[in-house]
Design an enzyme around this catalytic site. Structure first.
Site, short mmCIF file in Angstrom:
data_model
loop_
_atom_site.label_atom_id
_atom_site.label_comp_id
_atom_site.label_asym_id
_atom_site.label_seq_id
_atom_site.Cartn_x
_atom_site.Cartn_y
_atom_site.Cartn_z
N GLY A 17 0.78 -1.24 0.00
CA GLY A 17 0.00 0.00 0.00
C GLY A 17 0.80 1.28 0.00
O GLY A 17 0.31 2.32 0.42
N ASN A 19 1.64 3.10 -2.57
CA ASN A 19 0.99 4.08 -3.47
C ASN A 19 -0.26 4.67 -2.83
O ASN A 19 -0.53 5.87 -2.96
CB ASN A 19 0.65 3.44 -4.82
CG ASN A 19 1.87 3.36 -5.70
OD1 ASN A 19 2.33 4.36 -6.24
ND2 ASN A 19 2.44 2.16 -5.83
N LYS A 70 -8.66 -13.23 -11.24
CA LYS A 70 -9.78 -12.30 -11.41
C LYS A 70 -10.76 -12.47 -10.25
O LYS A 70 -10.61 -13.37 -9.42
CB LYS A 70 -10.48 -12.54 -12.74
CG LYS A 70 -11.09 -13.93 -12.87
CD LYS A 70 -11.84 -14.08 -14.18
CE LYS A 70 -12.57 -15.41 -14.26
NZ LYS A 70 -13.38 -15.58 -15.44
N ARG A 98 -5.65 -8.47 -9.41
CA ARG A 98 -6.68 -9.18 -10.17
C ARG A 98 -7.21 -8.32 -11.30
O ARG A 98 -7.32 -7.09 -11.15
CB ARG A 98 -7.84 -9.58 -9.25
CG ARG A 98 -7.43 -10.72 -8.35
CD ARG A 98 -8.42 -10.96 -7.26
NE ARG A 98 -7.81 -11.82 -6.28
CZ ARG A 98 -7.84 -13.14 -6.32
NH1 ARG A 98 -8.48 -13.76 -7.28
NH2 ARG A 98 -7.22 -13.84 -5.39
N ASN A 114 -5.02 2.86 -13.10
CA ASN A 114 -4.06 1.86 -12.63
C ASN A 114 -2.64 2.42 -12.74
O ASN A 114 -2.37 3.30 -13.56
CB ASN A 114 -4.17 0.59 -13.49
CG ASN A 114 -3.26 -0.53 -12.99
OD1 ASN A 114 -3.13 -0.73 -11.78
ND2 ASN A 114 -2.63 -1.25 -13.89
N HIS A 116 1.33 1.00 -13.31
CA HIS A 116 2.06 -0.20 -13.72
C HIS A 116 3.56 0.14 -13.76
O HIS A 116 3.94 1.17 -14.32
CB HIS A 116 1.58 -0.65 -15.10
CG HIS A 116 2.26 -1.90 -15.55
ND1 HIS A 116 1.90 -3.15 -15.10
CD2 HIS A 116 3.32 -2.09 -16.39
CE1 HIS A 116 2.70 -4.05 -15.64
NE2 HIS A 116 3.56 -3.44 -16.43
#
Ligand code: GRF
Length: 218
Positions: A17, A19, A70, A98, A114, A116
């Site tokens: 966590g 971010n 997922k 997921r 998101n 990445h």
């Protein structure tokens, strides 16, 4: 929508966590016009839940169902319900392991973000820093993108480059990438919350005075 609105963010994470903390701190400091309304995790013991609770932010473990990569349909509905109950207007994935598809994305159209740890489209998928190191590239980086139906494919909001050193290990490289992430995610979010942006092809471009190109000029 203007920068003066206080937005409500829902954060999904499976890991430690960092971010989430960077975003929550930027909100608390007033540099993002938002607050984190809820944190959800598919991992009961994930660090992100404890870090959220320590900051007084509601944080819940929601079981993901039987699949490994997922959420099953019932779990997806539970995640959507929890986010709607918290009245969030943006969903931030921060190390959520997921894939989110159909029903989830339709519940928050164009409002799922998101981060990445590579310069997409290079090295999508898991452990992108390790992929970059193993491939032998000299520069990698971080991408913040809107989430679409693909894996790590949505319109790119911001990217930051990180040089790879000859003596890097997966751990040292990931550490430097994370430092870049902690600046890039709040910055990308600020652009989106300003409302002064548009999607052109695969790129989110800034349409206001502060965000030309969606990316600070070098
Ligand atoms: C980050 O490196 C992010 O890019 C990736 O997962 C990691 C999450 O780290 N998607 P943290 O839980 O935010 O520390």
């Amino acid at each position: 929508m203007t920068g003066e609105t206080t937005h409500r963010l829902g954060v999904l994470g499976s890991g430690k966590g960092s971010n989430f903390v960077a975003i929550a701190e930027a909100c608390a400091a007033g540099s993002i016009p938002a607050r984190v309304a809820v944190v959800l995790s598919d991992v009961a013991e994930a660090g992100i839940l404890g870090r959220a609770r320590a900051l007084g932010i509601p944080a819940h473990y929601l079981p993901p169902g039987p699949y490994r990569t997922k959420l099953d349909e019932a779990a997806e509905a539970a995640y959507v319900a929890a986010l709607k109950a918290a009245a969030v207007d943006w969903v931030l994935l921060a190390g959520f392991m997921r894939i989110l598809k159909g029903a989830f994305l339709r519940a928050f159209p164009g409002r799922v973000l998101n981060i990445h740890p590579s310069l997409l489209p290079a090295f999508p998928g898991l452990e992108a820093w390790r992929q970059a190191l193993e491939y032998g590239v000299k520069v990698t980086g971080v991408t913040v993108h809107l989430v679409d139906q693909g894996v790590d494919t949505g319109p790119i909001v911001r990217q930051g480059a990180v040089a790879i050193h000859d003596d890097d290990t997966p751990e040292t490289l990931h550490h430097r990438l994370q430092q870049t992430e902690h600046d890039l995610y709040p910055a990308a979010l600020n652009l989106l919350l300003s409302g002064q942006w548009a999607v052109r092809g695969r790129r989110v471009v800034g349409t206001g005075p502060a965000g030309k190109g969606g990316q600070p000029q070098p």
